[in-house]
Design a protein around this motif. Structure first.
Motif, PDB file in Angstrom:
ATOM      1  N   GLU A 107      -7.651  10.211  30.521  1.00 39.61           N
ATOM      2  CA  GLU A 107      -7.868   9.067  29.634  1.00 39.61           C
ATOM      3  C   GLU A 107      -6.536   8.468  29.191  1.00 39.61           C
ATOM      4  N   LEU A 108      -5.531   9.315  29.059  1.00 37.18           N
ATOM      5  CA  LEU A 108      -4.193   8.821  28.736  1.00 37.18           C
ATOM      6  C   LEU A 108      -3.627   8.017  29.906  1.00 37.18           C
ATOM      7  N   VAL A 109      -3.851   8.489  31.122  1.00 36.37           N
ATOM      8  CA  VAL A 109      -3.446   7.729  32.307  1.00 36.37           C
ATOM      9  C   VAL A 109      -4.086   6.347  32.282  1.00 36.37           C
ATOM     10  N   VAL A 110      -5.362   6.286  31.989  1.00 38.38           N
ATOM     11  CA  VAL A 110      -6.085   5.011  31.948  1.00 38.38           C
ATOM     12  C   VAL A 110      -5.480   4.073  30.916  1.00 38.38           C
ATOM     13  N   SER A 111      -5.112   4.613  29.770  1.00 33.46           N
ATOM     14  CA  SER A 111      -4.521   3.753  28.733  1.00 33.46           C
ATOM     15  C   SER A 111      -3.206   3.139  29.198  1.00 33.46           C
ATOM     16  N   TYR A 112      -2.418   3.906  29.955  1.00 35.44           N
ATOM     17  CA  TYR A 112      -1.170   3.365  30.499  1.00 35.44           C
ATOM     18  C   TYR A 112      -1.450   2.326  31.590  1.00 35.44           C
ATOM     19  N   LEU A 113      -2.483   2.569  32.402  1.00 36.56           N
ATOM     20  CA  LEU A 113      -2.845   1.599  33.436  1.00 36.56           C
ATOM     21  C   LEU A 113      -3.266   0.267  32.825  1.00 36.56           C
ATOM     22  N   ARG A 114      -3.959   0.324  31.721  1.00 36.06           N
ATOM     23  CA  ARG A 114      -4.354  -0.920  31.043  1.00 36.06           C
ATOM     24  C   ARG A 114      -3.118  -1.740  30.661  1.00 36.06           C
ATOM     25  N   GLU A 115      -2.077  -1.070  30.219  1.00 38.78           N
ATOM     26  CA  GLU A 115      -0.849  -1.754  29.823  1.00 38.78           C
ATOM     27  C   GLU A 115      -0.169  -2.397  31.037  1.00 38.78           C
ATOM     28  N   LEU A 116      -0.381  -1.816  32.216  1.00 39.45           N
ATOM     29  CA  LEU A 116       0.249  -2.314  33.446  1.00 39.45           C
ATOM     30  C   LEU A 116      -0.608  -3.340  34.172  1.00 39.45           C
ATOM     31  N   ARG A 117      -1.756  -3.700  33.622  1.00 35.43           N
ATOM     32  CA  ARG A 117      -2.749  -4.492  34.350  1.00 35.43           C
ATOM     33  C   ARG A 117      -2.154  -5.766  34.945  1.00 35.43           C
ATOM     34  N   GLU A 118      -1.484  -6.572  34.151  1.00 31.69           N
ATOM     35  CA  GLU A 118      -0.989  -7.853  34.657  1.00 31.69           C
ATOM     36  C   GLU A 118       0.065  -7.667  35.738  1.00 31.69           C
ATOM     37  N   GLU A 119       0.900  -6.658  35.579  1.00 31.22           N
ATOM     38  CA  GLU A 119       1.935  -6.378  36.575  1.00 31.22           C
ATOM     39  C   GLU A 119       1.299  -5.913  37.888  1.00 31.22           C
ATOM     40  N   ILE A 120       0.278  -5.070  37.781  1.00 30.36           N
ATOM     41  CA  ILE A 120      -0.418  -4.593  38.974  1.00 30.36           C
ATOM     42  C   ILE A 120      -1.110  -5.739  39.695  1.00 30.36           C
ATOM     43  N   VAL A 121      -1.764  -6.619  38.936  1.00 30.66           N
ATOM     44  CA  VAL A 121      -2.452  -7.767  39.524  1.00 30.66           C
ATOM     45  C   VAL A 121      -1.475  -8.642  40.297  1.00 30.66           C
ATOM     46  N   ASN A 122      -0.326  -8.903  39.726  1.00 36.23           N
ATOM     47  CA  ASN A 122       0.663  -9.753  40.379  1.00 36.23           C
ATOM     48  C   ASN A 122       1.161  -9.127  41.686  1.00 36.23           C
ATOM     49  N   VAL A 123       1.405  -7.831  41.668  1.00 35.88           N
ATOM     50  CA  VAL A 123       1.887  -7.147  42.870  1.00 35.88           C
ATOM     51  C   VAL A 123       0.809  -7.126  43.957  1.00 35.88           C
ATOM     52  N   LEU A 124      -0.448  -6.926  43.572  1.00 33.22           N
ATOM     53  CA  LEU A 124      -1.531  -6.965  44.552  1.00 33.22           C
ATOM     54  C   LEU A 124      -1.602  -8.329  45.246  1.00 33.22           C
ATOM     55  N   MET A 125      -1.382  -9.395  44.499  1.00 37.57           N
ATOM     56  CA  MET A 125      -1.408 -10.727  45.099  1.00 37.57           C
ATOM     57  C   MET A 125      -0.251 -10.901  46.072  1.00 37.57           C
ATOM     58  N   TRP A 126       0.932 -10.510  45.673  1.00 34.11           N
ATOM     59  CA  TRP A 126       2.123 -10.753  46.494  1.00 34.11           C
ATOM     60  C   TRP A 126       2.203  -9.845  47.709  1.00 34.11           C
ATOM     61  N   GLU A 127       1.825  -8.568  47.551  1.00 37.06           N
ATOM     62  CA  GLU A 127       2.036  -7.643  48.668  1.00 37.06           C
ATOM     63  C   GLU A 127       0.907  -7.671  49.686  1.00 37.06           C
ATOM     64  N   ILE A 128      -0.352  -7.702  49.233  1.00 34.18           N
ATOM     65  CA  ILE A 128      -1.451  -7.611  50.201  1.00 34.18           C
ATOM     66  C   ILE A 128      -2.332  -8.860  50.203  1.00 34.18           C
ATOM     67  N   GLY A 129      -1.938  -9.911  49.488  1.00 37.61           N
ATOM     68  CA  GLY A 129      -2.604 -11.191  49.612  1.00 37.61           C
ATOM     69  C   GLY A 129      -3.953 -11.299  48.933  1.00 37.61           C
ATOM     70  N   LYS A 130      -4.235 -10.462  47.941  1.00 37.51           N
ATOM     71  CA  LYS A 130      -5.502 -10.607  47.215  1.00 37.51           C
ATOM     72  C   LYS A 130      -5.422 -11.804  46.285  1.00 37.51           C
ATOM     73  N   ASN A 131      -6.512 -12.582  46.225  1.00 32.33           N
ATOM     74  CA  ASN A 131      -6.474 -13.688  45.275  1.00 32.33           C
ATOM     75  C   ASN A 131      -6.576 -13.143  43.855  1.00 32.33           C
ATOM     76  N   LEU A 132      -6.317 -13.986  42.893  1.00 29.99           N
ATOM     77  CA  LEU A 132      -6.225 -13.549  41.496  1.00 29.99           C
ATOM     78  C   LEU A 132      -7.496 -12.831  41.049  1.00 29.99           C
ATOM     79  N   LYS A 133      -8.643 -13.405  41.369  1.00 30.50           N
ATOM     80  CA  LYS A 133      -9.917 -12.827  40.936  1.00 30.50           C
ATOM     81  C   LYS A 133     -10.121 -11.435  41.528  1.00 30.50           C
ATOM     82  N   ASP A 134      -9.854 -11.278  42.826  1.00 28.02           N
ATOM     83  CA  ASP A 134     -10.047  -9.982  43.480  1.00 28.02           C
ATOM     84  C   ASP A 134      -9.036  -8.950  43.000  1.00 28.02           C
ATOM     85  N   ALA A 135      -7.808  -9.390  42.744  1.00 27.55           N
ATOM     86  CA  ALA A 135      -6.784  -8.464  42.239  1.00 27.55           C
ATOM     87  C   ALA A 135      -7.154  -7.963  40.852  1.00 27.55           C
TER      88      ALA A 135
END
Length: 558
Positions: A107-135
């Protein structure tokens, strides 16, 4: 088509790092880290590190968005040693924690992932081409999956985790599931978080120690997530390995120290890995592999009175074949249509394909986002072109506008979907998994030919049947498919969700079952503690009750 908006998207850069024995290492690697390239265009990067939009006149070239450590054999063996110490024959800190303690850490891991959400979304778009909604959906669905797994463990009705003593044939028994050992986890590029964590998190919750091999493509999100695990878990409970699989994986598998293999990818690579283990009979194997999911349109749906049903079916076919560019194991990979209606269907389907918005992952078109985005690398583009060339040489035609055209020049990976018709068994696309935006439409003469395709095929994940009639024809197909596929969809595209249902397959598509509850069972073994009900003077009951009050393993979860 509508023109794209002029919004821009910040280019990320993820520095190379590694998590080994609880510490995040930022440098000092044996080998030079490899550059990781994103899908944007060097010519359109602005002074503020943003990327403008792509149109038909754009020239797209890869741009560096990070770097990935390339582990040496010595660094891999150091990871293995850390994992062995963390497992310690089952006596390590992580496997010996109570379930409640492990839940708190995850659950602590999940809380840290929530904080990284926007950064993760941006990287998913740039590296593997997912659109914003799918990322966004990938990180959000991953968190929901973890929460559902934890809720399943805590459910009072879940006898695998919350049952007490039971009397069975003169024996009093306590049954609870426990870890297997050290797990090697390999996830795919297309859903690097969601698919990988669907095995990794249940395995950790059960007390297994995990070595995670970061994929060569789609791996940057795992570098971002390392801090979350390092902060929440004890040293060695999870270690990360990166670099070429041919160099990093043999030392792990050949050591004989890997107890569980959780692999999502190709069957050929899975076979190689399993053979590298010196004692494969004791290797617990979980695989999610390729598929050639069929979309089958029955004759009745083309009747004039079923026009609305046909419209819905075509919409499902478009989404099912091309959601995330068709880069999903659950994508519809081949469409079967009655010959009498095949040409009409192919034209109507192609018209819908021509309406799809082709662009960069963050582009918006009025109220919609890009639906077709860049493929992850040139290798995928080359394979799509090869399939198209083979099919057209053997008589198929490209029937949609600009089908198979790559937008953005020689270095671009942004491919317009290609609809091929008519496709037959002489063509590679007929039975090879394309895993991309090339769609074969196969005209058929009778239902027996459909059953034969399924029966003789290499794969057995899912199929979709589009019909308005549950008559004997439909029932016959269901009966034939029930021993071939893991899921049969009626009037809807193939898919894994909802995650509470079993996600399985047969043949070269899967080994094991993925779901909220099944994933916990896949990575654990039931352990029985028992004693004979022999008489009033027997001390066994007192021993059992006293031991339970002090045992972490037997401690109540709820």
């Amino acid at each position: 088509s509508a023109s794209a908006s002029s919004t821009v998207q910040k280019k990320p850069y993820v520095s190379p790092k590694a998590l080994v024995n609880g510490e995040v290492k930022l440098g000092g690697f044996d080998n030079e880290p490899a550059k990781v390239l994103g899908c944007c265009d060097l010519h359109t990067i602005t002074d503020d590190n943003s990327c403008v939009e792509v149109d038909d006149n754009s020239t797209l070239n890869p741009v560096e968005i990070g770097a990935m450590p390339q582990f040496s054999e010595e660094e891999v063996l150091a990871v293995l040693e850390s994992s062995k110490n963390a497992w310690d024959g089952g006596a390590g800190a992580w496997p010996q924690m109570s379930m409640n303690e492990r839940i708190e850490r995850i659950e602590l891991v999940v809380s840290y992932l929530r904080e990284l959400r926007e950064e993760i979304v941006n990287v998913l778009m740039w590296e593997i081409g997912k659109n914003l909604k799918d990322a966004q959906a990938e990180i959000d669905r991953t968190i929901v999956f973890i929460e559902q797994v934890i809720a399943a463990i805590k459910d009072p009705s879940n006898t695998d985790f919350n049952a007490g003593w039971q009397d069975v044939s003169g024996t009093r028994a306590f049954v609870r599931r426990a870890a297997i050992g050290i797990m090697l986890c390999l996830g795919p590029f297309n859903y690097p978080l969601n698919e990988t964590y669907a095995t990794l998190i249940p395995a950790l919750l059960m007390g297994n120690v995990v070595v995670m091999k970061i994929p060569a493509v789609g791996g940057l999100v795992h570098l971002l997530a390392m801090e979350a695990f390092s902060k929440a878990l004890p040293p060695g409970a999870i270690n990360f390995v990166s670099g070429g699989g041919r160099k990093t994986l043999p030392p792990l598998m050949s050591s004989g120290s890997i107890d569980v293999l959780a692999f999502i990818g190709g069957s050929r690579a899975a076979d190689i890995l399993i053979r590298q283990h010196p004692e494969p009979h004791r290797l617990k194997v979980f695989l999610q592999l390729e598929a050639k999911n069929m979309g089958i349109f029955l004759d009745d749906i083309f009747a004039p009175e079923n026009a609305a049903a046909l419209n819905r079916a075509i919409e499902q076919a478009v989404t099912g074949t091309l959601s995330y560019n068709g880069q999903r194991c659950t994508a519809l990979k081949v469409l079967f249509v009655p010959r009498a209606h095949a040409e009409m269907f192919a034209n109507r389907y192609s018209e819908k394909i021509d309406e799809l918005r082709v662009g960069l992952p963050w582009q918006t078109w009025g109220e919609g986002q890009s639906q077709i985005t860049p493929l992850p690398n040139q290798g995928r583009v080359s394979y799509m072109k090869d399939l198209i060339a083979d099919a057209t040489e053997r008589g198929a035609k490209i029937i949609n506008t600009k089908g198979g055209v790559v937008v953005g020049g020689n270095n671009s990976t942004l491919m317009v979907p290609c609809v091929l018709y008519p496709v037959d068994q002489s063509m590679k696309i007929y039975d090879e998994e394309q895993f991309g935006p090339v769609i074969p439409i196969v005209p058929y003469d009778d239902v027996d030919s459909i059953k034969k395709y399924a029966r003789d095929g290499k794969y057995g994940q899912q199929a979709s049947i589009f019909t308005t009639n549950g008559n004997g024809i439909t029932a016959g197909i269901l009966d034939a498919f029930a021993t071939v596929f893991g899921k049969i969809n009626i009037n809807s595209q193939c898919g894994r969700s909802p995650d509470t249902l079993p996600f399985a397959g047969r043949r070269s598509s899967a080994m094991g079952v993925m779901s909220v509850m099944d994933s916990l069972k896949e990575f654990s073994v039931p352990t029985v503690i028992s004693y004979k009900l022999s008489g009033a003077d027997d001390v066994s009951e007192g021993v059992a009750i006293n031991a339970q009050s002090q045992s972490k393993f037997m401690k109540s979860i709820i």
